[in-house]
Design a protein around this motif. Structure first.
Motif, PDB file in Angstrom:
ATOM      1  N   ASP A   1       0.829  -1.207   0.000  1.00 25.74           N
ATOM      2  CA  ASP A   1       0.000   0.000   0.000  1.00 25.74           C
ATOM      3  C   ASP A   1       0.862   1.255   0.000  1.00 25.74           C
ATOM      4  O   ASP A   1       0.562   2.225  -0.702  1.00 25.74           O
ATOM      5  N   ARG A   2       1.952   1.236   0.756  1.00 27.26           N
ATOM      6  CA  ARG A   2       2.852   2.395   0.793  1.00 27.26           C
ATOM      7  C   ARG A   2       3.566   2.582  -0.544  1.00 27.26           C
ATOM      8  O   ARG A   2       3.765   3.714  -0.991  1.00 27.26           O
ATOM      9  N   PHE A   3       3.953   1.497  -1.174  1.00 25.90           N
ATOM     10  CA  PHE A   3       4.550   1.597  -2.499  1.00 25.90           C
ATOM     11  C   PHE A   3       3.557   2.231  -3.488  1.00 25.90           C
ATOM     12  O   PHE A   3       3.927   3.085  -4.289  1.00 25.90           O
ATOM     13  N   ARG A   4       2.308   1.792  -3.422  1.00 32.15           N
ATOM     14  CA  ARG A   4       1.292   2.324  -4.333  1.00 32.15           C
ATOM     15  C   ARG A   4       1.122   3.833  -4.121  1.00 32.15           C
ATOM     16  O   ARG A   4       1.044   4.608  -5.084  1.00 32.15           O
ATOM     17  N   LYS A   5       1.100   4.262  -2.863  1.00 25.53           N
ATOM     18  CA  LYS A   5       0.932   5.688  -2.570  1.00 25.53           C
ATOM     19  C   LYS A   5       2.135   6.498  -3.063  1.00 25.53           C
ATOM     20  O   LYS A   5       1.981   7.628  -3.515  1.00 25.53           O
ATOM     21  N   ARG A   6       3.309   5.899  -2.980  1.00 28.00           N
ATOM     22  CA  ARG A   6       4.495   6.599  -3.483  1.00 28.00           C
ATOM     23  C   ARG A   6       4.427   6.762  -5.003  1.00 28.00           C
ATOM     24  O   ARG A   6       4.837   7.787  -5.539  1.00 28.00           O
ATOM     25  N   LEU A   7       3.927   5.747  -5.671  1.00 29.99           N
ATOM     26  CA  LEU A   7       3.792   5.834  -7.125  1.00 29.99           C
ATOM     27  C   LEU A   7       2.843   6.965  -7.531  1.00 29.99           C
ATOM     28  O   LEU A   7       3.046   7.625  -8.552  1.00 29.99           O
ATOM     29  N   GLU A   8       1.834   7.196  -6.713  1.00 34.07           N
ATOM     30  CA  GLU A   8       0.802   8.174  -7.052  1.00 34.07           C
ATOM     31  C   GLU A   8       1.124   9.580  -6.566  1.00 34.07           C
ATOM     32  O   GLU A   8       0.472  10.537  -6.989  1.00 34.07           O
ATOM     33  N   ASP A   9       2.097   9.714  -5.674  1.00 31.37           N
ATOM     34  CA  ASP A   9       2.404  11.018  -5.069  1.00 31.37           C
ATOM     35  C   ASP A   9       3.670  11.592  -5.694  1.00 31.37           C
ATOM     36  O   ASP A   9       4.764  11.059  -5.494  1.00 31.37           O
ATOM     37  N   PRO A  10       3.580  12.706  -6.443  1.00 30.43           N
ATOM     38  CA  PRO A  10       4.786  13.268  -7.081  1.00 30.43           C
ATOM     39  C   PRO A  10       5.839  13.743  -6.088  1.00 30.43           C
ATOM     40  O   PRO A  10       7.012  13.850  -6.442  1.00 30.43           O
ATOM     41  N   LEU A  11       5.423  14.036  -4.845  1.00 32.61           N
ATOM     42  CA  LEU A  11       6.381  14.487  -3.844  1.00 32.61           C
ATOM     43  C   LEU A  11       7.158  13.328  -3.219  1.00 32.61           C
ATOM     44  O   LEU A  11       8.202  13.545  -2.611  1.00 32.61           O
ATOM     45  N   ARG A  12       6.633  12.110  -3.376  1.00 36.02           N
ATOM     46  CA  ARG A  12       7.302  10.946  -2.786  1.00 36.02           C
ATOM     47  C   ARG A  12       7.728   9.915  -3.825  1.00 36.02           C
ATOM     48  O   ARG A  12       8.276   8.869  -3.462  1.00 36.02           O
ATOM     49  N   ARG A  13       7.480  10.214  -5.088  1.00 39.16           N
ATOM     50  CA  ARG A  13       7.816   9.266  -6.147  1.00 39.16           C
ATOM     51  C   ARG A  13       9.300   8.927  -6.156  1.00 39.16           C
ATOM     52  O   ARG A  13       9.690   7.797  -6.476  1.00 39.16           O
ATOM     53  N   TRP A  14      10.142   9.892  -5.765  1.00 41.10           N
ATOM     54  CA  TRP A  14      11.593   9.670  -5.774  1.00 41.10           C
ATOM     55  C   TRP A  14      12.020   8.591  -4.786  1.00 41.10           C
ATOM     56  O   TRP A  14      13.103   8.017  -4.918  1.00 41.10           O
ATOM     57  N   LYS A  15      11.168   8.318  -3.791  1.00 40.72           N
ATOM     58  CA  LYS A  15      11.506   7.306  -2.785  1.00 40.72           C
ATOM     59  C   LYS A  15      11.429   5.887  -3.335  1.00 40.72           C
ATOM     60  O   LYS A  15      11.915   4.951  -2.704  1.00 40.72           O
ATOM     61  N   LEU A  16      10.783   5.726  -4.480  1.00 39.98           N
ATOM     62  CA  LEU A  16      10.538   4.396  -5.016  1.00 39.98           C
ATOM     63  C   LEU A  16      11.511   4.096  -6.144  1.00 39.98           C
ATOM     64  O   LEU A  16      11.665   4.879  -7.073  1.00 39.98           O
ATOM     65  N   SER A  17      12.187   2.960  -6.054  1.00 40.35           N
ATOM     66  CA  SER A  17      13.162   2.555  -7.062  1.00 40.35           C
ATOM     67  C   SER A  17      12.808   1.160  -7.577  1.00 40.35           C
ATOM     68  O   SER A  17      12.039   0.428  -6.947  1.00 40.35           O
ATOM     69  N   PRO A  18      13.376   0.775  -8.718  1.00 41.45           N
ATOM     70  CA  PRO A  18      13.154  -0.596  -9.200  1.00 41.45           C
ATOM     71  C   PRO A  18      13.567  -1.645  -8.163  1.00 41.45           C
ATOM     72  O   PRO A  18      12.954  -2.718  -8.083  1.00 41.45           O
ATOM     73  N   MET A  19      14.589  -1.324  -7.359  1.00 46.08           N
ATOM     74  CA  MET A  19      15.026  -2.254  -6.321  1.00 46.08           C
ATOM     75  C   MET A  19      13.944  -2.450  -5.271  1.00 46.08           C
ATOM     76  O   MET A  19      13.735  -3.560  -4.756  1.00 46.08           O
ATOM     77  N   ASP A  20      13.230  -1.361  -4.942  1.00 45.48           N
ATOM     78  CA  ASP A  20      12.136  -1.467  -3.977  1.00 45.48           C
ATOM     79  C   ASP A  20      11.049  -2.399  -4.510  1.00 45.48           C
ATOM     80  O   ASP A  20      10.541  -3.267  -3.786  1.00 45.48           O
ATOM     81  N   LEU A  21      10.673  -2.213  -5.763  1.00 45.07           N
ATOM     82  CA  LEU A  21       9.618  -3.040  -6.344  1.00 45.07           C
ATOM     83  C   LEU A  21      10.043  -4.500  -6.423  1.00 45.07           C
ATOM     84  O   LEU A  21       9.220  -5.411  -6.276  1.00 45.07           O
ATOM     85  N   GLU A  22      11.320  -4.723  -6.655  1.00 48.49           N
ATOM     86  CA  GLU A  22      11.831  -6.099  -6.707  1.00 48.49           C
ATOM     87  C   GLU A  22      11.641  -6.804  -5.368  1.00 48.49           C
ATOM     88  O   GLU A  22      11.454  -8.030  -5.316  1.00 48.49           O
TER      89      GLU A  22
END
Length: 267
Positions: free
Chosen positions: A158-179
């Protein structure tokens, strides 16, 4: 499987208690400075487990010259040839300092091991050397505290999804996180193995349930304060001096200087 969720901490109660705990952290900081103590706090856990937000609240009102955050990037080619713990040693505190490790040498037991960024031999060597390294720190007088932030799989997603949708927190999400989502069990096994080897009697791991970020922050800070035998250090007595009489200084005319436009006036 998701954990049973306790009731969320109300915002009003959270903000009031956080301010009280942060006031105590300032007292802890002054004790560290006065006593020449050296405090190391290790923050570990899964991606999006709430480590960064907690570190931010811990450091928010502290003096950055005394309490600093160590968030090391991936090692350089030169650092890859060093003894594994060497680059972390350079960030350890001197007398009167606090270092908050936003991830630490435990990268080798987690992401490096799971993602194949180190060899099996390097991983096994880490598990043997880490307890020795930490005992050396403590024998040298370092106060070492280790926290593992535990988040459920559903909350992490759920937190990953919110980061994807939030332009202010999008930088926190990396391909490594999704892996990490597809390697949930591998990370769980790595964490369990790490705990077996590094949960030392003199430097135990403390688990922070972090599905509720507010609860996690309060619990972690309260535990840290309880674990250190600090005392309140009386502040120096300061007196605001009287402003001296003018000696004739005339301020430079405003029209000769470049002022920032008053953007706020347009709101």
């Amino acid at each position: 499987m998701a954990k049973d969720k306790a009731a969320r901490v109300p915002r009003t109660a959270y903000e009031s208690e956080l301010l009280r705990l942060q006031t105590e952290l300032v007292k802890l900081q002054e004790w560290v400075r006065a006593e020449g103590a050296r405090l190391v706090v290790v923050f570990e856990g899964r991606d999006a487990a709430g480590k960064g937000g907690t570190i931010k609240r811990v450091a928010e009102h502290l003096n950055p010259r005394i309490a600093r955050i160590a968030a090391l990037p991936k090692p350089t080619e030169r650092e890859r040839t060093q003894w594994y713990f060497q680059r972390y040693v350079a960030h350890l505190p001197a007398a009167g300092e606090i270092v908050l490790f936003d991830r630490s040498w435990y990268n080798r037991a987690g992401v490096e091991h799971v993602m194949g960024f180190c060899t099996r031999e390097e991983y096994q060597l880490f598990l043997r050397q880490c307890p020795i390294f930490e005992r050396m720190l403590m024998e040298g007088g370092v106060l070492l505290r280790k926290y593992w932030f535990s988040v459920s799989d559903t909350e992490q997603q759920d937190r990953f999804r919110k980061r994807l949708e939030d332009p202010l927190r999008r930088w926190k999400l990396s391909p490594m996180d999704l892996e990490s989502l597809s390697r949930w069990e591998a990370y769980s096994r790595a964490k369990d193995e790490m705990m077996v080897h590094t949960d030392l009697p003199e430097a135990p791991w403390h688990i922070v349930e972090s599905d509720d970020k507010r609860r996690a922050r309060l619990n972690m800070i309260a535990h840290l304060l309880d674990s250190v035998p600090y005392r309140e250090v009386p502040p120096p007595v300061l007196k605001l001096p009287e402003r001296p009489e003018s000696t004739g200084y005339v301020r430079t005319p405003r029209e000769l200087q470049n002022y920032v436009p008053d953007h706020a006036a347009s709101l």
